[in-house]
Design a protein around this motif. Structure first.
Motif, short mmCIF file in Angstrom:
data_model
loop_
_atom_site.label_atom_id
_atom_site.label_comp_id
_atom_site.label_asym_id
_atom_site.label_seq_id
_atom_site.Cartn_x
_atom_site.Cartn_y
_atom_site.Cartn_z
N LEU A 137 104.16 6.54 -29.88
CA LEU A 137 104.64 5.42 -30.68
C LEU A 137 105.20 4.32 -29.79
O LEU A 137 104.96 3.13 -30.02
CB LEU A 137 105.71 5.91 -31.67
N ALA A 138 105.92 4.71 -28.74
CA ALA A 138 106.46 3.71 -27.82
C ALA A 138 105.33 3.00 -27.07
O ALA A 138 105.42 1.81 -26.77
CB ALA A 138 107.43 4.37 -26.84
N MET A 139 104.26 3.74 -26.77
CA MET A 139 103.11 3.14 -26.09
C MET A 139 102.49 2.05 -26.95
O MET A 139 102.15 0.98 -26.46
CB MET A 139 102.07 4.21 -25.78
N ARG A 140 102.37 2.32 -28.24
CA ARG A 140 101.74 1.35 -29.14
C ARG A 140 102.42 0.01 -29.05
O ARG A 140 101.78 -1.03 -29.06
CB ARG A 140 101.83 1.84 -30.58
N GLY A 141 103.76 0.04 -28.97
CA GLY A 141 104.51 -1.20 -28.89
C GLY A 141 104.31 -1.93 -27.58
O GLY A 141 104.65 -3.11 -27.47
N ARG B 43 100.13 28.39 -22.17
CA ARG B 43 99.30 28.90 -23.26
C ARG B 43 99.91 28.60 -24.62
O ARG B 43 99.33 28.89 -25.65
CB ARG B 43 99.12 30.41 -23.10
N VAL B 44 101.09 28.03 -24.60
CA VAL B 44 101.79 27.71 -25.86
C VAL B 44 102.26 26.26 -25.82
O VAL B 44 102.37 25.66 -24.75
CB VAL B 44 103.02 28.62 -26.06
N TYR B 45 102.51 25.70 -27.00
CA TYR B 45 103.17 24.40 -27.10
C TYR B 45 104.64 24.63 -27.42
O TYR B 45 104.96 25.25 -28.43
CB TYR B 45 102.56 23.58 -28.23
N PRO B 46 105.54 24.13 -26.59
CA PRO B 46 106.95 24.16 -26.97
C PRO B 46 107.15 23.17 -28.12
O PRO B 46 106.85 21.98 -27.98
CB PRO B 46 107.67 23.70 -25.70
N VAL B 47 107.61 23.65 -29.26
CA VAL B 47 107.61 22.84 -30.48
C VAL B 47 108.45 21.56 -30.36
O VAL B 47 107.98 20.48 -30.75
CB VAL B 47 108.05 23.70 -31.69
N PRO B 48 109.68 21.60 -29.80
CA PRO B 48 110.42 20.34 -29.72
C PRO B 48 109.71 19.29 -28.87
O PRO B 48 109.85 18.09 -29.11
CB PRO B 48 111.75 20.74 -29.06
N ALA B 49 108.92 19.75 -27.90
CA ALA B 49 108.23 18.81 -27.01
C ALA B 49 107.10 18.08 -27.74
O ALA B 49 106.74 16.96 -27.36
CB ALA B 49 107.70 19.54 -25.78
N LEU B 50 106.56 18.70 -28.79
CA LEU B 50 105.50 18.03 -29.56
C LEU B 50 106.02 16.73 -30.17
O LEU B 50 105.33 15.71 -30.20
CB LEU B 50 104.99 18.96 -30.67
N ALA B 51 107.25 16.76 -30.64
CA ALA B 51 107.85 15.55 -31.21
C ALA B 51 108.05 14.49 -30.12
O ALA B 51 107.96 13.29 -30.38
CB ALA B 51 109.18 15.89 -31.87
N GLU B 52 108.32 14.94 -28.90
CA GLU B 52 108.49 14.00 -27.79
C GLU B 52 107.17 13.32 -27.45
O GLU B 52 107.14 12.13 -27.10
CB GLU B 52 109.06 14.72 -26.57
N VAL B 53 106.07 14.07 -27.52
CA VAL B 53 104.75 13.47 -27.29
C VAL B 53 104.52 12.36 -28.31
O VAL B 53 104.06 11.26 -27.97
CB VAL B 53 103.64 14.54 -27.39
#
Lengths: 255, 250
Positions: B175-179, B160-170
């Motif tokens: 970004l890695a996918m784009r490459g 029910r929550v977003y772990p904040v550090p994990a948002l940066a990982e997403v």
């Protein structure tokens, strides 16, 4: 891209109605269970070898690992196998044996096999456990013990992390405490395999597990011409045969 | 007592020579793609829905996550499936779609189905602010559900929550996918809801444009929120996915 060490990927061999869940050890990889897995698949069983979290990738990943991650990885394997089979036998090497026993304490399995599995952590440095979260911030990796291979040719293609992550060792210490708490709750048939030549986990650990496990149907099998990794070392064929005989017996009893 | 939240377990549906790897999204669980998996299994395929690391346990476990842990979970599923199948199609929902593209760039896959997949991180200004305070604020609650079909949320296993550090990982995963999109050589099928307010449908077009010329298709979906595998147009999504799998593995 080599996120997973090539040759150390998890594996799945479809087969009969008995599923064998294979769990590797601390800093090891699915590869140390692969040859036992092939043997059991050859016997007609369905086999799945899990990769535990933070294993077979980069050893720095181990600094973030907690023992409940490893239990969740093992449980993943159980659920996948349970979908494909009628009954599951859980088989683990070293820490994989701890995870197998913890699963067997929680989930109805047909049998459990612990190979070279510790019961306790006698390392006196574990008195520092209360300050471990601070300590492991800068003390990250330690040396492993000397290799104890009886068949040195195996060492050439064995895959594992070269160093022991200290935080991981702390998690190993903690999961052993959980094991001692839960061991009496394991009541399924149990096979305990250990080598007299094991230099990293002394043979008395196998006796301690056998003495405290809740199972009435239990047996200890000793090997001699092997080091810690009994699934790969010189006496592996005997280990494979003992495990296969156990799986055949408990699989038939559960059918 | 087990560690995985009941209902959020990974699944394996045995079947034929074609393997379908179905990948769930960020903070969700295999439950999100289980119906899709059952639909594909009913067509005779082998289906495996892995649990991405640190999902369907406790949100606290995700504070330690790196996006590569999630990719490793997807790779695990791929290698398990390869033990039973000759070819694998990777299907992913949202972050699962991102991982499916990563997989396609590094492993042999017969096709990719990317559903509600982001090309850019969600443009919520709150997220930038959150990065600054993330040492203090570890979790942020999700917005209210916006199902078109109110029954779609039944049995949902998701944090029910977003772990904040994990948002940066997403964001790193995206970004890695784009490459890597340029290196995706297999057929690709994109589905996205036109009413997706979380990851707007322009993301589908951006992915489409970034893919190399070749066998690629887009299907806009209506009457659905972000989670097109569960909301009211799910049948259309399942049928379209199954048709694509049949075509690329014929």
């Amino acid at each position: 891209m080599t996120l997973l060490m090539p040759g150390a990927e998890p594996f799945y061999f479809p087969g009969g109605r008995t599923g064998c869940l294979l769990i590797h050890g601390f800093t090891g990889t699915p590869r140390e269970m692969l040859f036992l897995g092939r043997h059991l698949a050859g016997e007609g069983h369905t086999v799945l070898g899990v990769r535990l979290f933070a294993h077979a990738t980069r050893q720095e990943d181990m600094l973030r690992a907690r023992w409940r991650d490893w239990l969740a990885s093992s449980e993943d394997g159980y659920h996948l196998l349970a979908d494909a089979c009628d009954r599951v036998v859980v088989i683990g090497l070293s820490m994989g044996g701890i995870l197998a026993l913890l699963l067997a304490a929680q989930i109805p399995v047909a049998g459990v096999v612990s190979l070279s599995t510790p019961y306790d952590n006698p390392d006196p440095r574990m008195r520092l456990r209360p300050v471990a979260p601070l300590l492991t911030l800068f003390w990250r990796f330690g040396r492993k013990g000397p290799p104890d291979w009886h068949d040195p040719s195996v060492a050439a293609d064995h895959l594992e992390y070269p160093l022991a992550p200290v935080r991981g060792a702390v998690e190993l210490h903690d999961i052993l405490a959980e094991l001692r708490l839960r061991l009496a709750e394991v009541t399924c048939p149990a096979l305990i395999v250990h080598s007299h030549g094991d230099l990293s986990v002394a043979p008395w650990h196998a006796e301690a597990i056998a003495a405290r496990i809740g199972s009435a149907d239990k047996r200890v099998v000793w090997v001699t011409d092997s080091g810690h990794v009994v699934t790969r070392d010189a006496e592996r064929e005997r280990v494979f045969a003992e495990v296969a005989a156990f799986v055949r017996r408990v699989g038939a009893a559960a059918a | 007592m087990t560690w995985i939240v009941p209902g959020g377990e990974p699944f394996l549906l045995p079947g034929g020579d074609t393997g379908c790897l179905v990948l769930h999204g960020f903070t969700a669980s295999p439950q999100e793609v289980r119906q899709l998996g059952e639909h594909l299994a009913a067509r005779g395929h082998t289906v495996l829905g892995p649990r991405l690391c640190a999902h369907a346990v406790s949100p606290k476990d995700m504070l330690r996550s790196r996006w590569t842990d999630w990719l490793a979970s997807a790779l695990d599923g791929y290698h398990l499936l390869r033990g039973a199948c000759n070819r694998v199609v990777a299907l992913g929902m949202s972050l699962g779609g991102v991982l499916a593209f990563h997989l396609a760039a590094s492993r042999e896959v017969a096709g990719v189905v990317a559903m509600s997949t982001p090309f850019a991180a969600p443009r919520d200004p709150r997220l930038r602010l959150l990065r600054l305070v993330s040492p203090l604020v570890r979790f942020v609650p999700k917005g209210p559900p916006d199902w078109r079909d109110p029954s779609a949320g039944a049995g949902r296993v998701a944090y029910r929550v977003y772990p904040v550090p994990a948002l940066a990982e997403v964001e790193k995963a995206i970004l890695a996918m784009r490459g890597r999109l340029r290196r995706v050589a297999c057929p690709v099928f994109l589905m996205h809801s036109l009413e997706d307010v979380f990851v707007p449908p322009e993301n589908m077009e951006a992915i489409f444009a970034a893919l190399p010329e070749g066998d690629k298709q887009m299907l806009p979906i209506r009457h659905s929120n972000h989670v097109i595998t569960l909301d009211s147009s799910r049948r259309q999504v399942f049928d379209a996915a199954a048709e694509f799998v049949a075509r690329v593995t014929r």
